[in-house]
Motif scaffolding. Sequence first.
Motif, PDB file in Angstrom:
ATOM      1  N   ALA A   1    -100.596  67.981  65.728  1.00 39.09           N
ATOM      2  CA  ALA A   1    -101.797  67.148  65.839  1.00 39.09           C
ATOM      3  C   ALA A   1    -102.124  66.401  64.555  1.00 39.09           C
ATOM      4  O   ALA A   1    -102.797  65.375  64.583  1.00 39.09           O
ATOM      5  CB  ALA A   1    -102.997  68.003  66.247  1.00 39.09           C
ATOM      6  N   THR A   2    -101.644  66.895  63.418  1.00 42.32           N
ATOM      7  CA  THR A   2    -101.930  66.209  62.151  1.00 42.32           C
ATOM      8  C   THR A   2    -100.977  65.043  61.912  1.00 42.32           C
ATOM      9  O   THR A   2    -101.229  64.214  61.034  1.00 42.32           O
ATOM     10  CB  THR A   2    -101.827  67.183  60.961  1.00 42.32           C
ATOM     11  OG1 THR A   2    -100.464  67.620  60.803  1.00 42.32           O
ATOM     12  CG2 THR A   2    -102.738  68.382  61.168  1.00 42.32           C
ATOM     13  N   LYS A   3     -99.904  64.977  62.681  1.00 37.39           N
ATOM     14  CA  LYS A   3     -98.893  63.931  62.471  1.00 37.39           C
ATOM     15  C   LYS A   3     -98.744  62.972  63.649  1.00 37.39           C
ATOM     16  O   LYS A   3     -98.379  61.808  63.451  1.00 37.39           O
ATOM     17  CB  LYS A   3     -97.531  64.571  62.187  1.00 37.39           C
ATOM     18  CG  LYS A   3     -97.505  65.452  60.946  1.00 37.39           C
ATOM     19  CD  LYS A   3     -96.153  66.117  60.779  1.00 37.39           C
ATOM     20  CE  LYS A   3     -96.123  67.005  59.545  1.00 37.39           C
ATOM     21  NZ  LYS A   3     -94.813  67.704  59.402  1.00 37.39           N
ATOM     22  N   VAL A   4     -98.991  63.448  64.859  1.00 38.27           N
ATOM     23  CA  VAL A   4     -98.727  62.658  66.062  1.00 38.27           C
ATOM     24  C   VAL A   4    -100.035  62.285  66.759  1.00 38.27           C
ATOM     25  O   VAL A   4    -100.827  63.178  67.092  1.00 38.27           O
ATOM     26  CB  VAL A   4     -97.832  63.442  67.041  1.00 38.27           C
ATOM     27  CG1 VAL A   4     -97.557  62.613  68.295  1.00 38.27           C
ATOM     28  CG2 VAL A   4     -96.532  63.849  66.363  1.00 38.27           C
ATOM     29  N   PRO A   5    -100.275  60.996  67.014  1.00 38.47           N
ATOM     30  CA  PRO A   5    -101.448  60.615  67.801  1.00 38.47           C
ATOM     31  C   PRO A   5    -101.222  60.961  69.275  1.00 38.47           C
ATOM     32  O   PRO A   5    -100.316  60.421  69.909  1.00 38.47           O
ATOM     33  CB  PRO A   5    -101.560  59.100  67.581  1.00 38.47           C
ATOM     34  CG  PRO A   5    -100.200  58.659  67.166  1.00 38.47           C
ATOM     35  CD  PRO A   5     -99.553  59.821  66.496  1.00 38.47           C
ATOM     36  N   TYR A   6    -102.003  61.904  69.772  1.00 38.42           N
ATOM     37  CA  TYR A   6    -101.842  62.270  71.183  1.00 38.42           C
ATOM     38  C   TYR A   6    -103.198  62.538  71.822  1.00 38.42           C
ATOM     39  O   TYR A   6    -104.219  62.701  71.148  1.00 38.42           O
ATOM     40  CB  TYR A   6    -100.908  63.473  71.332  1.00 38.42           C
ATOM     41  CG  TYR A   6    -101.417  64.828  70.880  1.00 38.42           C
ATOM     42  CD1 TYR A   6    -102.447  65.495  71.545  1.00 38.42           C
ATOM     43  CD2 TYR A   6    -100.825  65.491  69.802  1.00 38.42           C
ATOM     44  CE1 TYR A   6    -102.886  66.753  71.148  1.00 38.42           C
ATOM     45  CE2 TYR A   6    -101.239  66.751  69.393  1.00 38.42           C
ATOM     46  CZ  TYR A   6    -102.277  67.374  70.081  1.00 38.42           C
ATOM     47  OH  TYR A   6    -102.699  68.620  69.681  1.00 38.42           O
ATOM     48  N   VAL A   7    -103.194  62.556  73.159  1.00 34.53           N
ATOM     49  CA  VAL A   7    -104.396  62.885  73.919  1.00 34.53           C
ATOM     50  C   VAL A   7    -104.143  64.178  74.678  1.00 34.53           C
ATOM     51  O   VAL A   7    -103.006  64.517  75.014  1.00 34.53           O
ATOM     52  CB  VAL A   7    -104.799  61.764  74.902  1.00 34.53           C
ATOM     53  CG1 VAL A   7    -105.187  60.510  74.148  1.00 34.53           C
ATOM     54  CG2 VAL A   7    -103.675  61.469  75.879  1.00 34.53           C
ATOM     55  N   ALA A   8    -105.224  64.908  74.924  1.00 32.40           N
ATOM     56  CA  ALA A   8    -105.179  66.143  75.694  1.00 32.40           C
ATOM     57  C   ALA A   8    -106.064  65.963  76.919  1.00 32.40           C
ATOM     58  O   ALA A   8    -107.236  65.610  76.790  1.00 32.40           O
ATOM     59  CB  ALA A   8    -105.678  67.315  74.842  1.00 32.40           C
ATOM     60  N   LEU A   9    -105.481  66.183  78.094  1.00 32.51           N
ATOM     61  CA  LEU A   9    -106.204  65.942  79.337  1.00 32.51           C
ATOM     62  C   LEU A   9    -106.127  67.176  80.232  1.00 32.51           C
ATOM     63  O   LEU A   9    -105.097  67.854  80.262  1.00 32.51           O
ATOM     64  CB  LEU A   9    -105.610  64.747  80.087  1.00 32.51           C
ATOM     65  CG  LEU A   9    -105.584  63.416  79.324  1.00 32.51           C
ATOM     66  CD1 LEU A   9    -104.783  62.380  80.092  1.00 32.51           C
ATOM     67  CD2 LEU A   9    -107.001  62.925  79.093  1.00 32.51           C
ATOM     68  N   PRO A  10    -107.184  67.468  80.976  1.00 27.07           N
ATOM     69  CA  PRO A  10    -107.158  68.614  81.892  1.00 27.07           C
ATOM     70  C   PRO A  10    -106.332  68.283  83.128  1.00 27.07           C
ATOM     71  O   PRO A  10    -106.471  67.212  83.715  1.00 27.07           O
ATOM     72  CB  PRO A  10    -108.640  68.817  82.242  1.00 27.07           C
ATOM     73  CG  PRO A  10    -109.265  67.475  82.029  1.00 27.07           C
ATOM     74  CD  PRO A  10    -108.506  66.824  80.915  1.00 27.07           C
ATOM     75  N   PRO A  11    -105.435  69.176  83.543  1.00 26.98           N
ATOM     76  CA  PRO A  11    -104.560  68.912  84.691  1.00 26.98           C
ATOM     77  C   PRO A  11    -105.307  68.532  85.969  1.00 26.98           C
ATOM     78  O   PRO A  11    -104.797  67.757  86.778  1.00 26.98           O
ATOM     79  CB  PRO A  11    -103.807  70.233  84.863  1.00 26.98           C
ATOM     80  CG  PRO A  11    -103.806  70.845  83.503  1.00 26.98           C
ATOM     81  CD  PRO A  11    -105.137  70.459  82.908  1.00 26.98           C
ATOM     82  N   ALA A  12    -106.536  69.047  86.151  1.00 28.04           N
ATOM     83  CA  ALA A  12    -107.284  68.757  87.375  1.00 28.04           C
ATOM     84  C   ALA A  12    -107.544  67.272  87.549  1.00 28.04           C
ATOM     85  O   ALA A  12    -107.682  66.774  88.668  1.00 28.04           O
ATOM     86  CB  ALA A  12    -108.612  69.519  87.364  1.00 28.04           C
ATOM     87  N   HIS A  13    -107.616  66.521  86.445  1.00 26.53           N
ATOM     88  CA  HIS A  13    -107.886  65.091  86.522  1.00 26.53           C
ATOM     89  C   HIS A  13    -106.618  64.275  86.740  1.00 26.53           C
ATOM     90  O   HIS A  13    -106.689  63.050  86.873  1.00 26.53           O
ATOM     91  CB  HIS A  13    -108.577  64.621  85.240  1.00 26.53           C
ATOM     92  CG  HIS A  13    -109.999  65.073  85.114  1.00 26.53           C
ATOM     93  ND1 HIS A  13    -111.064  64.351  85.589  1.00 26.53           N
ATOM     94  CD2 HIS A  13    -110.526  66.213  84.588  1.00 26.53           C
ATOM     95  CE1 HIS A  13    -112.190  64.999  85.339  1.00 26.53           C
ATOM     96  NE2 HIS A  13    -111.881  66.134  84.731  1.00 26.53           N
ATOM     97  N   LEU A  14    -105.450  64.918  86.779  1.00 32.49           N
ATOM     98  CA  LEU A  14    -104.193  64.181  86.831  1.00 32.49           C
ATOM     99  C   LEU A  14    -103.565  64.176  88.215  1.00 32.49           C
ATOM    100  O   LEU A  14    -102.611  63.444  88.449  1.00 32.49           O
ATOM    101  CB  LEU A  14    -103.205  64.794  85.839  1.00 32.49           C
ATOM    102  CG  LEU A  14    -103.716  64.916  84.403  1.00 32.49           C
ATOM    103  CD1 LEU A  14    -102.645  65.535  83.528  1.00 32.49           C
ATOM    104  CD2 LEU A  14    -104.130  63.557  83.860  1.00 32.49           C
TER     105      LEU A  14
END
Length: 309
Positions: free
Chosen positions: A85-98
């Motif tokens: 997380a300190t090096k890579v720009p990413y998002v975290a999403l809850p599986p229920a919304h996918l």
Amino acid sequence: MAVDFDGASRCYGPHGIVGALDALANAGHAGNWWGVVTNTGHAAGQPIVQSGVAPAQSDRGFYISQTPLIDPMYPIDDVRRYTDATKVPYVALPPAHLRGTGLRIGDFCLAINMINGRFSYAVYADAKRQPNLGESSMRLVDNLGLPSGRQGGATRGVMFLVFPNSGIGQGSIPLDEELQFIEKYLEQVRFSDRLQVRWSIASEVRDALVPEFILQPLVENAIRHGIAKRAEAGLIEITACESDSEVVLSIQDNGPGYHPMSDAGVGLANMRARLATLFGETGRLEVVNAEGDGATATVLFPLRRRGDG
């Protein structure tokens, strides 16, 4: 939008350890460790404590924080396996919304700070237990010009655009798995009734790690720009071997040959760009026409296997 620290080598540690980026409660508790690697590989095990020996376990005393998006060339007790997380720009999403969206781990997105105008591309790398949307890695929050500590992030003004099926999944898979996918793909192609496929796969590279979906664009090009233009039956030869510590993958067809100005040139340019991103100068795509009919596309990149350092 809250800040996510998962995947960082100093994300979690035992209670009282100095320098942990996140609260240990966000990784679980005794008997149910969902956010850190355990000695059994299951949530009921004991968290593995880093030895301090770099680069696999560089932060002595800290646990190993895990993410769904991994680099499978590293073992499960190596911090480099996970998306930092300190090096890579990413998002975290809850599986229920996918459900029903087609979005999967490894897909890309665009995050925009509507207040200061800053934006950043990111990858979908983490799945959260909590139902809230928009949790982002420390690096992504930094890129958007927002506070990136535990209490950082933003409560408004950030927009996310996600692009289903835009990524390459876990990035690297064993060649055998890639070949199985190609076999299924060839069974479904439009010209399968007049297509002959020959395979020549060296046993020593079947467990080699290859970029996911590396072969499909080449096979697709061979069919669309080669076999489909023949009146009679066509032939595709798929070859894989090792040479000078490199994986060599070749797709040969007996079509009319490769023309740089055709639509195939665009797909091959994208392939070269992808290889450059993954391997730098050690990843190459070579395309040559045969003296008679046909063309051969060959991909070369360093040989790696699971567990290699």
